[in-house]
Design a protein around this motif. Sequence first.
Motif, PDB file in Angstrom:
ATOM      1  N   CYS A 150      87.790 182.785 -18.727  1.00 12.07           N
ATOM      2  CA  CYS A 150      87.090 181.730 -17.634  1.00 12.07           C
ATOM      3  C   CYS A 150      88.036 181.603 -16.407  1.00 12.07           C
ATOM      4  O   CYS A 150      87.712 181.623 -15.444  1.00 12.07           O
ATOM      5  N   THR A 151      89.061 181.619 -16.653  1.00 11.47           N
ATOM      6  CA  THR A 151      90.154 181.562 -15.563  1.00 11.47           C
ATOM      7  C   THR A 151      90.089 182.964 -14.775  1.00 11.47           C
ATOM      8  O   THR A 151      90.563 182.728 -13.628  1.00 11.47           O
TER       9      THR A 151
ATOM     10  N   TRP B 132      87.697 184.784 -14.379  1.00  7.24           N
ATOM     11  CA  TRP B 132      86.297 184.888 -13.745  1.00  7.24           C
ATOM     12  C   TRP B 132      86.269 184.454 -12.284  1.00  7.24           C
ATOM     13  O   TRP B 132      85.612 185.478 -11.433  1.00  7.24           O
ATOM     14  N   ASN B 133      86.900 183.639 -11.785  1.00  6.64           N
ATOM     15  CA  ASN B 133      86.958 183.471 -10.351  1.00  6.64           C
ATOM     16  C   ASN B 133      87.629 184.404  -9.518  1.00  6.64           C
ATOM     17  O   ASN B 133      87.554 184.197  -8.248  1.00  6.64           O
ATOM     18  N   ASN B 134      88.798 185.025 -10.130  1.00  5.69           N
ATOM     19  CA  ASN B 134      89.807 185.662  -9.315  1.00  5.69           C
ATOM     20  C   ASN B 134      89.084 187.244  -9.199  1.00  5.69           C
ATOM     21  O   ASN B 134      89.027 187.946 -10.290  1.00  5.69           O
TER      22      ASN B 134
END
Length: 64
Positions: free
Chosen positions: A23-24, A26-28
């Motif tokens: 999840c961490t 996912w945005n990168n």
Amino acid sequence: MSYLKYTPYIYLVFGIFLIYDGCTKWNNPADNPWFSFLFAGLAIFMFFFRLKFAKKFIDRNKKV
């Protein structure tokens, strides 16, 4: 052999950590979260598999 009761929970903790890691990532856009999710699924599968196997092992010992 009492440590066998606790080994499935190590898989569960590892799976939860990998879901968090995915999840961490996912945005990168530079990171690839799919390997984390893949191994998280495998770890959660192993958690349920080990619980079922341990239950069969205990039930087999009770019958003998």
